[in-house]
Every structure is written in structure tokens, then in C-alpha cells.
Design a protein around this motif. Sequence first.
Motif, PDB file in Angstrom:
ATOM      1  N   ALA A  56       0.831  -1.207   0.000  1.00  0.00           N
ATOM      2  CA  ALA A  56       0.000   0.000   0.000  1.00  0.00           C
ATOM      3  C   ALA A  56       0.868   1.262   0.000  1.00  0.00           C
ATOM      4  O   ALA A  56       0.547   2.264  -0.659  1.00  0.00           O
ATOM      5  CB  ALA A  56      -0.929  -0.002   1.215  1.00  0.00           C
ATOM      6  N   LEU A  57       1.997   1.187   0.736  1.00  0.00           N
ATOM      7  CA  LEU A  57       2.922   2.319   0.744  1.00  0.00           C
ATOM      8  C   LEU A  57       3.514   2.553  -0.641  1.00  0.00           C
ATOM      9  O   LEU A  57       3.626   3.690  -1.102  1.00  0.00           O
ATOM     10  CB  LEU A  57       4.025   2.060   1.763  1.00  0.00           C
ATOM     11  CG  LEU A  57       5.138   3.125   1.845  1.00  0.00           C
ATOM     12  CD1 LEU A  57       4.556   4.474   2.240  1.00  0.00           C
ATOM     13  CD2 LEU A  57       6.221   2.681   2.827  1.00  0.00           C
ATOM     14  N   LEU A  58       3.902   1.462  -1.323  1.00  0.00           N
ATOM     15  CA  LEU A  58       4.442   1.586  -2.678  1.00  0.00           C
ATOM     16  C   LEU A  58       3.404   2.194  -3.627  1.00  0.00           C
ATOM     17  O   LEU A  58       3.722   3.069  -4.444  1.00  0.00           O
ATOM     18  CB  LEU A  58       4.891   0.215  -3.182  1.00  0.00           C
ATOM     19  CG  LEU A  58       5.439   0.174  -4.618  1.00  0.00           C
ATOM     20  CD1 LEU A  58       6.673   1.066  -4.749  1.00  0.00           C
ATOM     21  CD2 LEU A  58       5.758  -1.263  -5.030  1.00  0.00           C
ATOM     22  N   ALA A  59       2.164   1.737  -3.512  1.00  0.00           N
ATOM     23  CA  ALA A  59       1.104   2.288  -4.368  1.00  0.00           C
ATOM     24  C   ALA A  59       0.903   3.782  -4.092  1.00  0.00           C
ATOM     25  O   ALA A  59       0.700   4.586  -5.021  1.00  0.00           O
ATOM     26  CB  ALA A  59      -0.194   1.520  -4.135  1.00  0.00           C
ATOM     27  N   LEU A  61       3.164   5.892  -2.964  1.00  0.00           N
ATOM     28  CA  LEU A  61       4.302   6.630  -3.517  1.00  0.00           C
ATOM     29  C   LEU A  61       4.187   6.781  -5.034  1.00  0.00           C
ATOM     30  O   LEU A  61       4.468   7.852  -5.583  1.00  0.00           O
ATOM     31  CB  LEU A  61       5.604   5.918  -3.150  1.00  0.00           C
ATOM     32  CG  LEU A  61       5.981   5.926  -1.659  1.00  0.00           C
ATOM     33  CD1 LEU A  61       7.206   5.034  -1.421  1.00  0.00           C
ATOM     34  CD2 LEU A  61       6.260   7.346  -1.188  1.00  0.00           C
ATOM     35  N   LEU A  62       3.778   5.706  -5.711  1.00  0.00           N
ATOM     36  CA  LEU A  62       3.621   5.773  -7.169  1.00  0.00           C
ATOM     37  C   LEU A  62       2.501   6.740  -7.551  1.00  0.00           C
ATOM     38  O   LEU A  62       2.629   7.493  -8.532  1.00  0.00           O
ATOM     39  CB  LEU A  62       3.323   4.378  -7.723  1.00  0.00           C
ATOM     40  CG  LEU A  62       4.479   3.374  -7.649  1.00  0.00           C
ATOM     41  CD1 LEU A  62       4.025   2.000  -8.136  1.00  0.00           C
ATOM     42  CD2 LEU A  62       5.672   3.859  -8.475  1.00  0.00           C
ATOM     43  N   LEU A  63       1.407   6.731  -6.781  1.00  0.00           N
ATOM     44  CA  LEU A  63       0.302   7.638  -7.072  1.00  0.00           C
ATOM     45  C   LEU A  63       0.733   9.093  -6.867  1.00  0.00           C
ATOM     46  O   LEU A  63       0.395   9.966  -7.672  1.00  0.00           O
ATOM     47  CB  LEU A  63      -0.888   7.304  -6.172  1.00  0.00           C
ATOM     48  CG  LEU A  63      -2.153   8.153  -6.383  1.00  0.00           C
ATOM     49  CD1 LEU A  63      -2.621   8.093  -7.830  1.00  0.00           C
ATOM     50  CD2 LEU A  63      -3.263   7.705  -5.435  1.00  0.00           C
ATOM     51  N   ARG A  64       1.501   9.345  -5.809  1.00  0.00           N
ATOM     52  CA  ARG A  64       2.001  10.705  -5.591  1.00  0.00           C
ATOM     53  C   ARG A  64       2.925  11.143  -6.728  1.00  0.00           C
ATOM     54  O   ARG A  64       2.874  12.298  -7.181  1.00  0.00           O
ATOM     55  CB  ARG A  64       2.762  10.776  -4.270  1.00  0.00           C
ATOM     56  CG  ARG A  64       1.890  10.746  -3.023  1.00  0.00           C
ATOM     57  CD  ARG A  64       2.682  11.199  -1.816  1.00  0.00           C
ATOM     58  NE  ARG A  64       3.054  12.603  -1.939  1.00  0.00           N
ATOM     59  CZ  ARG A  64       4.093  13.146  -1.331  1.00  0.00           C
ATOM     60  NH1 ARG A  64       4.908  12.408  -0.582  1.00  0.00           N
ATOM     61  NH2 ARG A  64       4.354  14.427  -1.466  1.00  0.00           N
TER      62      ARG A  64
END
Length: 546
Positions: A56-59, A61-64
Motif C-alpha cells: 500500500a505504501l508503494l502504491a 508513492l507511485l500515485l504521488r
Amino acid sequence: MTELGHNARGRLRAASALAVLSGWLLLPQAALIAHAVQRVFVENAPAAQVSAALWALLATLLLRAALGWAGRRLADQSVERIRMDLRARIARRLLERGPHWVRSQQSGALAERMGTHVDALESYFGGFVPVRAEVVWVPLAILVAAFSVDRVVGMILLLTLPLAPVFMMLVGWGAEAASRRQLQALARMGGHFADRLRGLGLIRLYGRGDSELRGIEEAAEGLRARSLKVLRIAFLSSAVLEFFASLSVAMIALYLGLTYLGMLNLRAAPLSLETGVFCLLLAPEFYAPLRRLATHYHDRAAALAAVDEIATALGPLDDAAAGPIARVAPVEDDALIAARALTVRHHAAAPLVLRDMDLTLRRGQHIALAGPSGGGKSTLLEALAGWLPLEGGEVRRADGLRIGYAPQRPFLFAGSIADNLRLAKPDATEAELRLAAEAAQVGAFADRLPDGLDTRIGERGFGLSGGEARRIALARVFLRDPDVLLLDEPTSFLDADTEAAVLRAIARFAQDRAVVMATHSAAAMAAMAQVWNVGDGRVRAMETRA
């Protein structure tokens, strides 16, 4: 400033919204990191149990990152649109002001306004405007989240937040004034340097090179000093913000540390590691939008100063330039141009050049304007062409009238001879170019050049003689196929044979057209059907031939 960004308002709002959304995602990002730290270091959970939080953290970061990229792209598109629209507005306003006003300005200063001054708006619209929305909504969301987990942290953030903007505002006033002085100095130096470049030959001839060089060095030194002053103020603004941001983060870290050590107890419930990490991660981010705003705050000051300078070109026209220079209106009988009570003054304090002049120009009239230098021949041609504001009277033109004007000092652009001819008719064929060139005796010298009409020349006709440049200007008039030819000394600097050929070409071309030619040449006067004397603000018919 808001008016300048009107055409790109939608993209700017979208870029601001994406910046705010990216900032709001800091909350779940910090929460996921704090949760993972709590699970691993306090609850000793295996890595498999925190994998969901890490994914969820990776998602997040990618969304940001995606939101940041999209916002940056929209901001860049907005800036490009604003720059193009603003330069087009300045160009249109310069055309409205007319050549009379433009020639009274320093070309270097005008170029600075269309170049450097417009570019100064880039960082304002591309950086300051999106960050301005982020500064309002992102710290507010972080403040709400901080109060929800720890009221002390929330109070620290709330109490220290207003201090930075207040001191930034105080520093910003000085930055705006310094930026305005810097841009004014840059415009003056640009105009000064451009003028000296154009007069370089004359400066060398009179041995003024060293003194002019010292003048440029002094101007550059003054600009350097002003630029460094602007930078000092910008650094001071950043230092003020960093001081208060660091003080706030240090206070939060001290509060959390003392609480964990049991030396301070301001909470009803024990402070978990997850809560402490969450607050520590959000504390610097609380001031991050303000840091970015501080980075662009100097850009805002520079943009405001640039707008003041651009307003000189975009501002309202004065009375002399606001009225119609010439207008399309019904004219009597078969008249092409009718001037009534025509009065022209070059400058407000100068004497009248033309006074209460009445003139009617009909198809088939061939007129030579004679008279002493400075008598008003060129001024009359420029007034008929619509180049000059009128002190009084009016100039009427027939509907759909095409005017061809060849000034005494024609401007030739850097490029080929053919490119300069196509200025009058961009879609002209090679045959049309050749026909106009031959009629104006351009072929007499162009055929001897390495590439003929495709031979490249320098700006202002560098590489050609004065007579050759005038013949190119005359060919440009022929290519336009005008109803009225306004010619200012078209045969000067020509030998007798070439002058006779050019005059024959003008006579053939203008059989069913009107011609007004300012000249000192006896041969040119003899080639025209009428000779008018221009002097003392009046026009008097000297001679009329059948």
C-alpha cells in the motif's frame, strides 16, 4: 496578474488541485510507515504480516509521483500558453501604437519586455500559483491529523505556523522593490547595449570604443550589484522560514522524546511508537509547502516587477496614438486616398511638419514630391501610409485599398533575397518573384551573386549597397500589387542608367495605379506627371504635364 493567466486558468486550477491531492496523500503515507515500524519494532511481527502495508505504501508513492508529474505537465502547458498569449498581446499593442511610438523607444528595452520580462512570469505561474493552493490545504489536513492523534503536537504546529508567513511577507516587500529595480536596470542595459552594437562602426570611427566599453562595464556592475541584492533578500526569506520550521520540528521532537523518557506527561493515554513516528514524519511535511512557497516567493516578486514593466507596452494608448491614423471611409468620386486638414507633428514639443493640408489621390496620378531635406516629404508619405498619429485632420482610404510603401531606409531581414521579397506575398511563385525582381532591376545585381535570389544577406541588408537594398524594397512593393505606391527616394545611390531603368519600370507598373514619390532627382521628377513642392508645412503644385 490574474488577467494574464485567464486563458490558462483551467489548467492552472487542475495543476493546483493535483498538487493538493499529492500533499494529502502524505497522511496515508506517514500512517503506513508508522504502522510498519510499530508492527516490526514493537510487536515483532514477521515481514509477511506487514507486506500489505508495504505494498500500500508503494502504491501511495507511485500515485504521488503520477500526480506530481501530471501537475507539472499541466503547469508547464499553462506557462507556455501564457507566454505565447502575452507576447502576442505585446506585439499587437506595439502595432496599435504604430511605428512613430516604437521608433521613440529603445529597441533593446522593448526586446527585454518581450523576452526576459515575459520569461520572468514562468516561475510565478508554473511554481508559485500551484504551491499557493498547496500551502492552504495541505497544512490544514496535516493540522487536523495532528490534533486527532496528539493535541500537544497539533498546538505546536498551530502556534508556530503564522510566524513564518508574517516574516516572509515583511521580507517579500523588500524583494519586490529590489526585483523591480533589477528589471529596470536590465531593460536599460539591454537597450544601451543594443544601441551600441548597431552603432559599433561609428563608435570605432570616432575612437569612442574605450569610453563606451567603460560605460557598459559600469552598467553591468550596477546590474550585478542589484542582482546580488535580490539574491540576498531571497536567501533571507528562506532563512527566516527554515528557522521557524526547524524550531517547530525541534519542539515536537523534544516533546516526544521527553514523553518517551517519562519526564513529561501531558497525555491521558501512553504515547505509542506508531503515534510518535506519525507525528515526526508529518512535522517537516507541515512546513514543506511553505518551503516551496519561499522558493517561489522571489519569483512572485520578480513577476510583479516584470508586469509593471510590461504594462508600459500594454498600457492604454495616449491621445495622439489612440485616435485613427487613417480610416476606411467613403471617398469622393474615384479617389483612393483623401486627406483633409492634415496636420502632423513628430513630437509634442516639435513644430508642425504638415499643417492643414488637403490632398486627394486618384488612380493614374503620378506625383513627385520635391523640396528641401526636412521639408516634410517623408512625413507626408508616412502619414498617407498610416505610420504616424495625426495632430489634426483625417486621412480617408477607399475600401479594400492596397498600399505599397518603400521607405528611404528599407528594413531587410537576415535571410535570402527571395525571403525578403516574399514578405509582401508569402505564397508567391518563383515566376512571380523573378518578374518583380526584374521589374525593379534586382536581377541586374542578383544574377551576379552566387545563388541569385537565394543568396543570403545579413540583417538590415548587410552585404548589399544602399541602392541594391532600395531596389529589393521596390521589388517587394511590386510583388504586393498595390493600388497606391508610396516611394521615398527609390532611385538614390543609383547610377544614371540604372536610375533610368528603374523609373521606366515604375512607369510601366503604375499605369493604372497612383504613385507618390519623394525625390531630389531631376530625372525622377521628369518621369512623373506632376511635381509638388513640400515645405513650410504646405504642398504646392509646381508643374503638371499631360
